[in-house]
Design a protein around this motif. Structure first.
Motif, PDB file in Angstrom:
ATOM      1  N   VAL A   1      -7.239  -0.765   0.277  1.00  0.00           N
ATOM      2  CA  VAL A   1      -5.776  -0.627   0.866  1.00  0.00           C
ATOM      3  C   VAL A   1      -5.784  -1.785   1.914  1.00  0.00           C
ATOM      4  O   VAL A   1      -6.850  -1.856   2.571  1.00  0.00           O
ATOM      5  CB  VAL A   1      -5.716   0.738   1.418  1.00  0.00           C
ATOM      6  N   LEU A   2      -4.621  -2.499   1.799  1.00  0.00           N
ATOM      7  CA  LEU A   2      -4.193  -3.511   2.727  1.00  0.00           C
ATOM      8  C   LEU A   2      -3.029  -2.911   3.520  1.00  0.00           C
ATOM      9  O   LEU A   2      -2.332  -2.744   3.066  1.00  0.00           O
ATOM     10  CB  LEU A   2      -3.960  -4.834   2.173  1.00  0.00           C
ATOM     11  N   TYR A   3      -3.320  -3.331   4.888  1.00  0.00           N
ATOM     12  CA  TYR A   3      -2.262  -2.800   5.955  1.00  0.00           C
ATOM     13  C   TYR A   3      -2.478  -3.601   7.042  1.00  0.00           C
ATOM     14  O   TYR A   3      -3.368  -4.082   7.286  1.00  0.00           O
ATOM     15  CB  TYR A   3      -2.247  -1.265   5.966  1.00  0.00           C
ATOM     16  N   SER A   4      -1.252  -3.576   8.282  1.00  0.00           N
ATOM     17  CA  SER A   4       0.104  -3.068   7.623  1.00  0.00           C
ATOM     18  C   SER A   4       0.661  -4.367   7.286  1.00  0.00           C
ATOM     19  O   SER A   4       1.086  -5.582   7.647  1.00  0.00           O
ATOM     20  CB  SER A   4       0.755  -2.841   9.000  1.00  0.00           C
ATOM     21  N   LEU A   5       1.480  -4.031   5.629  1.00  0.00           N
ATOM     22  CA  LEU A   5       1.616  -5.209   5.106  1.00  0.00           C
ATOM     23  C   LEU A   5       3.496  -5.277   4.854  1.00  0.00           C
ATOM     24  O   LEU A   5       3.885  -4.215   4.571  1.00  0.00           O
ATOM     25  CB  LEU A   5       1.149  -5.087   3.605  1.00  0.00           C
ATOM     26  N   THR A   6       3.888  -6.176   5.123  1.00  0.00           N
ATOM     27  CA  THR A   6       5.456  -6.425   4.826  1.00  0.00           C
ATOM     28  C   THR A   6       5.755  -6.519   3.461  1.00  0.00           C
ATOM     29  O   THR A   6       5.391  -7.206   2.742  1.00  0.00           O
ATOM     30  CB  THR A   6       5.766  -7.560   5.797  1.00  0.00           C
ATOM     31  N   ARG A   7       6.739  -5.626   3.174  1.00  0.00           N
ATOM     32  CA  ARG A   7       7.143  -5.564   1.608  1.00  0.00           C
ATOM     33  C   ARG A   7       8.173  -6.461   1.654  1.00  0.00           C
ATOM     34  O   ARG A   7       9.248  -6.322   1.972  1.00  0.00           O
ATOM     35  CB  ARG A   7       7.498  -4.229   1.379  1.00  0.00           C
ATOM     36  N   THR A   8       7.973  -7.523   0.683  1.00  0.00           N
ATOM     37  CA  THR A   8       8.894  -8.571   0.300  1.00  0.00           C
ATOM     38  C   THR A   8       9.190  -8.623  -1.102  1.00  0.00           C
ATOM     39  O   THR A   8       8.312  -8.227  -1.890  1.00  0.00           O
ATOM     40  CB  THR A   8       8.506  -9.783   0.971  1.00  0.00           C
ATOM     41  N   PRO A   9      10.352  -9.305  -1.438  1.00  0.00           N
ATOM     42  CA  PRO A   9      10.406  -9.441  -2.950  1.00  0.00           C
ATOM     43  C   PRO A   9       9.279 -10.300  -3.594  1.00  0.00           C
ATOM     44  O   PRO A   9       8.948  -9.928  -4.721  1.00  0.00           O
ATOM     45  CB  PRO A   9      11.943 -10.220  -3.086  1.00  0.00           C
ATOM     46  N   GLU A  10       8.921 -11.066  -2.953  1.00  0.00           N
ATOM     47  CA  GLU A  10       7.831 -11.963  -3.289  1.00  0.00           C
ATOM     48  C   GLU A  10       6.578 -11.387  -3.827  1.00  0.00           C
ATOM     49  O   GLU A  10       5.607 -11.786  -4.506  1.00  0.00           O
ATOM     50  CB  GLU A  10       7.478 -13.501  -2.300  1.00  0.00           C
TER      51      GLU A  10
END
Length: 250
Positions: free
Chosen positions: A86-95
């Motif tokens: 699990v990777l965090y805190s991850l910004t969710r972007t279209p890319e």
């Protein structure tokens, strides 16, 4: 991003699992960085809102959890090598959309330009209307790159600080007119100084349309992702999420 504190092997800060879960349950290896108050290392253990939230989720889902705090790029690399990560805190972007199996959201990601609340005259309506005001921003950050691309001039419109804490101290001392900061970070750093969040007033939004998430590898077991998502949804419904948030952001 801030480098990890050194605990044990160079470049690696390792934390012990949080709440106990049933023996023999599935195991997850989580990776994160120092980004207080969402995730950071303190006293040899991973801390922060996202970290505590993930521990609650894992316990709720019956999953054992190990957390390593590393420099961000190393966390990305290590998480990509393991199916049960699990990777965090991850910004969710279209890319990034197809690069992870998403669980969340953890929280909104709101980067704002702040002034001291008492400085009522400092109210630019856009980046092009600074009227001689100097903005403090963390050196080499994504925000700094954005402001430079928008045409703001180093040492004229922009003042580069070592980190958010340094910039906040300069703002409080009157050495800057405005600062750029994640709202979570602003609340946390003010709390370290025993000051209320109302010490600052946001004057301009800079990046407010994204959220932080937990990211599992795309080949992760969908049943594990579903268990984590269900656990997070329960925490939000029963109030535990909000109570945890209030401990970090008030």
């Amino acid at each position: 991003m801030a480098a990890a504190l050194l605990v044990g092997a160079p470049g690696l800060a390792r934390a012990q699992p949080g709440p106990s879960v049933p023996h023999g349950s599935a195991a997850l290896h989580a990776f994160t960085e120092n980004l207080p108050p969402l995730n950071y290392m303190e006293g040899g253990e991973a801390q922060g809102f996202s970290t505590e939230l993930l521990r609650l989720m894992a316990a709720e889902a019956g999953l054992t959890l190990r957390i390593d705090v590393l420099p961000w790029q190393r966390s990305v690399q290590e998480a990509a090598r393991q199916r049960h990560s699990v990777l965090y805190s991850l910004t969710r972007t279209p890319e990034r959309e197809t690069q992870y199996r998403w669980v969340g959201p953890i929280s909104p990601r709101r980067i704002l330009i702040y002034r001291l609340s008492q400085r009522t005259e400092a109210q630019p309506r856009s980046l092009q209307q600074l009227d001689g005001l100097r903005i403090g921003v963390a050196r080499d950050s994504a925000s700094a790159a954005y402001l430079l691309a928008a045409g703001l001039r180093p040492e004229v419109d922009l003042e580069f600080g070592l980190d958010d804490a340094t910039n906040l101290r300069k703002l409080l001392a009157g050495r800057m007119d405005l600062i750029v900061m994640l709202d979570w970070a602003a609340a946390w750093h003010l709390r370290q100084l025993k000051l209320p969040y109302t010490t600052l007033t946001p004057v301009l939004p800079m990046d407010v349309d994204k959220s932080y998430w937990f990211g599992l590898p795309p080949d992760a077991d969908p049943a594990v992702a579903r268990k984590l998502q269900d656990a997070l949804d329960r925490l939000k419904r029963d109030g535990r999420y909000d109570r945890l948030r209030q401990r970090y952001f008030s």
